[in-house]
Design a protein around this motif. Sequence first.
Motif, PDB file in Angstrom:
ATOM      1  N   GLU A 181       0.810  -1.214   0.000  1.00 40.42           N
ATOM      2  CA  GLU A 181       0.000   0.000   0.000  1.00 40.42           C
ATOM      3  C   GLU A 181       0.840   1.259   0.000  1.00 40.42           C
ATOM      4  O   GLU A 181       0.323   2.356  -0.223  1.00 40.42           O
ATOM      5  CB  GLU A 181      -0.960  -0.011   1.189  1.00 40.42           C
ATOM      6  N   GLU A 182       2.131   1.139   0.259  1.00 40.02           N
ATOM      7  CA  GLU A 182       3.002   2.309   0.189  1.00 40.02           C
ATOM      8  C   GLU A 182       3.407   2.627  -1.247  1.00 40.02           C
ATOM      9  O   GLU A 182       3.961   3.686  -1.519  1.00 40.02           O
ATOM     10  CB  GLU A 182       4.253   2.083   1.052  1.00 40.02           C
ATOM     11  N   LYS A 183       3.167   1.679  -2.130  1.00 40.80           N
ATOM     12  CA  LYS A 183       3.466   1.893  -3.551  1.00 40.80           C
ATOM     13  C   LYS A 183       2.197   1.619  -4.364  1.00 40.80           C
ATOM     14  O   LYS A 183       2.168   0.760  -5.240  1.00 40.80           O
ATOM     15  CB  LYS A 183       4.609   0.969  -3.993  1.00 40.80           C
ATOM     16  N   LYS A 184       1.153   2.359  -4.035  1.00 43.42           N
ATOM     17  CA  LYS A 184      -0.175   2.093  -4.596  1.00 43.42           C
ATOM     18  C   LYS A 184      -0.211   2.159  -6.113  1.00 43.42           C
ATOM     19  O   LYS A 184      -0.940   1.412  -6.765  1.00 43.42           O
ATOM     20  CB  LYS A 184      -1.183   3.077  -4.002  1.00 43.42           C
ATOM     21  N   ASP A 185       0.550   3.078  -6.691  1.00 42.03           N
ATOM     22  CA  ASP A 185       0.486   3.256  -8.141  1.00 42.03           C
ATOM     23  C   ASP A 185       1.236   2.175  -8.910  1.00 42.03           C
ATOM     24  O   ASP A 185       1.091   2.052 -10.118  1.00 42.03           O
ATOM     25  CB  ASP A 185       1.064   4.629  -8.513  1.00 42.03           C
ATOM     26  N   GLU A 186       2.041   1.385  -8.203  1.00 42.30           N
ATOM     27  CA  GLU A 186       2.865   0.382  -8.889  1.00 42.30           C
ATOM     28  C   GLU A 186       2.270  -1.019  -8.829  1.00 42.30           C
ATOM     29  O   GLU A 186       2.737  -1.915  -9.516  1.00 42.30           O
ATOM     30  CB  GLU A 186       4.265   0.364  -8.276  1.00 42.30           C
TER      31      GLU A 186
END
Length: 620
Positions: free
Chosen positions: A309-314
Amino acid sequence: MSLDLKTKLDKELKDDAEIRNLWLEGIHNRDHRQTFKKINEFYDFIIVGAGTAGCVLARELIYNIPNINILVLEAGPPNIQVNDIMRSPCAYPSVSRTIETDWGYYTENQKMPGIVDPTKEVLNKGINYSRGKVIGGCSTVNAMIYTRGQKADYDLWAAQGPEYKIWDYDHCLEAYKAVENNTRKSPDEEFKKYHGFNGLLYVQDGQNDFDDIIKDVIKVAKNLGIPYNNDFNGVRQNGVGRYQHTMKDGKRFSLADGYLTDALKKVETYPPSKPFDIGSPHGLSDNAAKFVAVNVKSFAHMLNIIWDEEKKDENVAIGVKYFYDGRVHKSFIAPKGEVIICGGAFNSPQILMLSGIGPKNNLEENNIKVRKELPVGRNLFDHPSCCITAKVSVPNSTSTSQLHYSSSGLELGMFYKGDIKGKVPSQEHFLDERPDIQFHASTNLLDPVARANAKSGKKNDVLTLVSTLNLPSSVGHLELRSSNPFIHPKIFLNYYEKPDDLYLMMSSLKLSREIFKQPPLSTVWGVESDVDKEMSDEDWEHYIRKKAFSSSHACGTVKMAPESKGGCVNHRLQVYGTKNLRVVDASIFPTIPAGNLNAPTAMVAWKASILIEEDYKNKA
């Protein structure tokens, strides 16, 4: 359903519900006491599904990538739970549709315009659809026929772009040979070009002689101009001959037997000089050793992929959430690790959609957050089948009454091209080396409707001719019915939506009827089929739709293709718009191979293991 049967069923369901509630109460009490502490488990690879692909992957990865550990999740039981009927080829119809080892899928009813008369509406009734829910997957419950398809099938895959060259026939043949351990006695040089003899999947010729009536089917076929073929996986597929099967010494040999069993033998610690952490043997720690091994959890139902969830766009996959032993569990992947979905053509797309990867409209109507819009669930291919059953007048003359333990009842095969106008195929069709019909002759009762209505203990002698459409142009799809991971998706097969499919099947069934009419079948054996009367094309369409059943060869629902052309995974089977996530099973097939799909699925998994190994070594 009769009143007595309904009353009995209602009582059984009530009893089941009562015991289930008692079990839930016990689970609740156990969890309330918190006897066991949940810990975060880390693995280098998490494989979801211990079917054909999952078994091959687990073995290839554990031996070819140093110092890794693997978790394999399987929703079904261990295969030893059905050791008797699973091992016995003659019992394959029992193991393929039992509550212990089958997902219990049922397809949707579909109304569509008729092909012969488009002004009339026709119905494709929903059918039972067998899918293996057991260690070994469909290789534990199938009919064991070993066919690969045709050269042109794989060259079509490769034609999608330069990077897809790795999927052409020559590259796929290398993988087929690596997987296969063919036990044919004294194979000729031609046979050796196309087969492997050192792999872990045993393949053998039939152990029994044909029934005399089946020998006469071969004679009839030859008299009609159909050439004999002693290797359907060789230089050409067309012709009549004997299948090879995934068996060893007359018993079923699944991918679990060959690959998973071997994978489980490797158990080491790394580095060997350090002790492992007793409290958390699968944790991440520089101060403790890790186990180098494959762990398998049966009865583990996948819920969804866990995202970073810390890299939502990936859309970075970091683990999986699953239901096991009455609890929700989470397992995570180590750095450089991957989540690999091997659930098959129905489960893999469902898992992706439940995790937010799929068609936007279907996800949103089920209140699922859309992470990446892809045509997951589309491009559903299958091999529709239909058969004609004939009574045999000579008593006690077939395997219906004389059981052969090491026979599945599907030994004789035939491949030929159907006539696109629905006529009986000619010599030209029989010699065509791009056949689109697969034909079985069996002395077993294979018609699902007739089997369901057959009286227990009554053994009439029959001869069944089954036609299977191997290169269909009609394409189906599946979609979520609910965000509940325990509820099956809606499956729309779309059989015979395209006219070519109907007329090719009609052509093949007309040939079956002609075969029944030929001596010695009509004279010595007194064969009488259930379609002796003259039938119009409209009659044939009604018969075909009423008698339709599946070969259980679903594929294509997570298509390997450029994203611009409807692809869901790239040529390396990585899911578009995500990281650390791959799909490896029959769902990635761009088109359906012209044959049974167990061997192609194992081939894909073997090739995928090479790609995964390459990518793992290239990661920082």
